[in-house]
Motif scaffolding. Sequence first.
Motif, short mmCIF file in Angstrom:
data_model
loop_
_atom_site.label_atom_id
_atom_site.label_comp_id
_atom_site.label_asym_id
_atom_site.label_seq_id
_atom_site.Cartn_x
_atom_site.Cartn_y
_atom_site.Cartn_z
N SER A 104 4.49 1.28 -12.72
CA SER A 104 5.24 0.54 -11.69
C SER A 104 4.32 -0.04 -10.63
O SER A 104 4.71 -0.96 -9.90
CB SER A 104 6.28 1.45 -11.04
OG SER A 104 5.66 2.42 -10.21
N LEU A 105 3.12 0.50 -10.51
CA LEU A 105 2.16 -0.01 -9.53
C LEU A 105 1.67 -1.41 -9.88
O LEU A 105 1.32 -2.20 -9.00
CB LEU A 105 0.95 0.92 -9.45
CG LEU A 105 1.19 2.37 -9.02
CD1 LEU A 105 -0.08 3.18 -9.18
CD2 LEU A 105 1.65 2.40 -7.58
N VAL A 106 1.62 -1.73 -11.18
CA VAL A 106 0.96 -2.96 -11.62
C VAL A 106 1.65 -4.22 -11.09
O VAL A 106 0.99 -5.05 -10.43
CB VAL A 106 0.85 -2.99 -13.16
CG1 VAL A 106 0.24 -4.29 -13.62
CG2 VAL A 106 0.04 -1.80 -13.65
N PRO A 107 2.95 -4.44 -11.35
CA PRO A 107 3.56 -5.69 -10.87
C PRO A 107 3.57 -5.80 -9.35
O PRO A 107 3.40 -6.90 -8.81
CB PRO A 107 4.98 -5.64 -11.44
CG PRO A 107 5.23 -4.20 -11.74
CD PRO A 107 3.92 -3.62 -12.12
N THR A 108 3.75 -4.68 -8.66
CA THR A 108 3.79 -4.72 -7.20
C THR A 108 2.41 -5.01 -6.62
O THR A 108 2.27 -5.81 -5.69
CB THR A 108 4.32 -3.39 -6.65
OG1 THR A 108 5.59 -3.10 -7.25
CG2 THR A 108 4.48 -3.46 -5.14
N ALA A 109 1.38 -4.37 -7.17
CA ALA A 109 0.03 -4.57 -6.66
C ALA A 109 -0.50 -5.98 -6.92
O ALA A 109 -1.27 -6.52 -6.12
CB ALA A 109 -0.92 -3.54 -7.29
N LEU A 110 -0.09 -6.59 -8.02
CA LEU A 110 -0.58 -7.92 -8.38
C LEU A 110 0.28 -9.05 -7.84
O LEU A 110 -0.06 -10.22 -8.00
CB LEU A 110 -0.68 -8.04 -9.90
CG LEU A 110 -1.68 -7.11 -10.60
CD1 LEU A 110 -1.67 -7.36 -12.10
CD2 LEU A 110 -3.08 -7.30 -10.03
N SER A 111 1.41 -8.71 -7.22
CA SER A 111 2.32 -9.75 -6.73
C SER A 111 1.72 -10.48 -5.54
O SER A 111 1.02 -9.91 -4.69
CB SER A 111 3.66 -9.11 -6.32
OG SER A 111 4.47 -10.06 -5.67
N ARG A 163 0.83 -1.21 0.00
CA ARG A 163 0.00 0.00 0.00
C ARG A 163 0.86 1.26 0.00
O ARG A 163 0.54 2.25 -0.67
CB ARG A 163 -0.94 0.00 1.20
CG ARG A 163 -2.05 -1.05 1.12
CD ARG A 163 -2.95 -0.97 2.33
NE ARG A 163 -4.04 -1.95 2.24
CZ ARG A 163 -4.96 -2.12 3.18
NH1 ARG A 163 -4.91 -1.38 4.29
NH2 ARG A 163 -5.90 -3.03 3.03
N THR A 164 1.95 1.23 0.74
CA THR A 164 2.85 2.38 0.75
C THR A 164 3.43 2.62 -0.63
O THR A 164 3.49 3.75 -1.12
CB THR A 164 3.98 2.17 1.77
OG1 THR A 164 3.43 2.00 3.07
CG2 THR A 164 4.93 3.36 1.78
N PHE A 165 3.86 1.54 -1.28
CA PHE A 165 4.42 1.65 -2.63
C PHE A 165 3.40 2.27 -3.57
O PHE A 165 3.71 3.18 -4.35
CB PHE A 165 4.84 0.26 -3.12
CG PHE A 165 5.66 0.28 -4.38
CD1 PHE A 165 7.04 0.18 -4.32
CD2 PHE A 165 5.06 0.38 -5.63
CE1 PHE A 165 7.81 0.18 -5.48
CE2 PHE A 165 5.81 0.38 -6.80
CZ PHE A 165 7.19 0.29 -6.72
N ALA A 166 2.16 1.79 -3.52
CA ALA A 166 1.12 2.28 -4.42
C ALA A 166 0.82 3.76 -4.19
O ALA A 166 0.71 4.56 -5.13
CB ALA A 166 -0.15 1.45 -4.25
N ALA A 167 0.68 4.15 -2.93
CA ALA A 167 0.33 5.54 -2.62
C ALA A 167 1.44 6.50 -3.03
O ALA A 167 1.19 7.54 -3.66
CB ALA A 167 0.04 5.67 -1.12
N LEU A 168 2.68 6.18 -2.71
CA LEU A 168 3.79 7.07 -3.01
C LEU A 168 4.05 7.15 -4.51
O LEU A 168 4.39 8.22 -5.04
CB LEU A 168 5.05 6.61 -2.28
CG LEU A 168 4.99 6.70 -0.75
CD1 LEU A 168 6.29 6.19 -0.13
CD2 LEU A 168 4.71 8.13 -0.28
N ALA A 169 3.90 6.04 -5.22
CA ALA A 169 4.07 6.07 -6.67
C ALA A 169 3.01 6.95 -7.33
O ALA A 169 3.29 7.66 -8.30
CB ALA A 169 4.02 4.66 -7.24
#
Length: 329
Positions: free
Chosen positions: A175-182, A76-82
């Motif tokens: 960049s959100l896509v691979p992290t969010a779906l991992s 969630r942190t990765f998604a919000a900051l990106a």
Amino acid sequence: MPTSMRSVLPTLFALLLGYALIQVGNTLQGTLLSVRGSLEQFTPTEIGTVAAAFWVGIVLGSLWAGRVIHQVGHTRTFAALAAVASSAALLHLLVISPAVWVAARAVTGFCFAGLFIVVESWLNASVTAQTRGQTLSLYSMTGLVAGIGGQMLLPAGDPQGFRLFCFVAILITLSLVPTALSRATAPAHAVSDTRISLMQLYRQSPFGVVAAVLCGITTSSFFALGPIWAQERGLDTTEIALFMTCGTLGGFVTTWPLGWLSDRMDRRHVIMGTAAMAASILLVLIHAVPLTVPAWLLFIYVAIFGGSVIPTYSIVTAHVNDMVKPGEF
């Protein structure tokens, strides 16, 4: 805890892919802003201040982002900051003003600090001291390959237009896509909710803290002012992109060997050796290379410089993480 590179990499593939996309956008944006600022008649001081604002944001984000990660989690942190960083990239296009650019770059730096902490804490919690140098070198190499791609995107559009800024926003958003779906899960002990104490960190690793500061000064100066220096040497847009790419490529070539070496000897000796090489080549590049030298020779010099200075950060990071407790990664 995984101890081999082979067991760690599949789990972190999505995270590294997201990090790579972030770095493509970040590298393109840094060079683009320096060139566009010069075209907009910003003074060298204003361009330097815009660049410095990014690193002010990095410092602030480094002190606070860990608490956010602890509260809402890595993904969630990765998604919000990106998302915020993607929006800030377009702000530079909407308002051509040094003051606005300084504020936007500070916000971007804050976001990227959090993104880097997500990636680095995840990596450090997944490896041992015996493989940390190699793992962080791979992480660094991922960023360098992405950085090369970002530099080479500069000729894909007119720096005075809007297309390149859109590229930056799109890349950061993707960049959100691979992290969010991992399906990968971050280790629970990767980040604690305790704020970083620089004095305590200095007591744990005085060499590492000082070296990290100097690495930041050196690399930020190179990536912010390198395009301006190349522009003043008479290089065109494509040659500026190649100049910065060669510096990054030099770092890519030496990152893994130096990381491997740092796992087999005192990391501090490796850091001091690379620093001495970087200082030597920089002195030659500035004081001994005539103005009429062919561009390809500049590319060789900057590749040697990049190969000496760029990998140092990952080795410093490995050294510091050798000294701290798991919750402090």
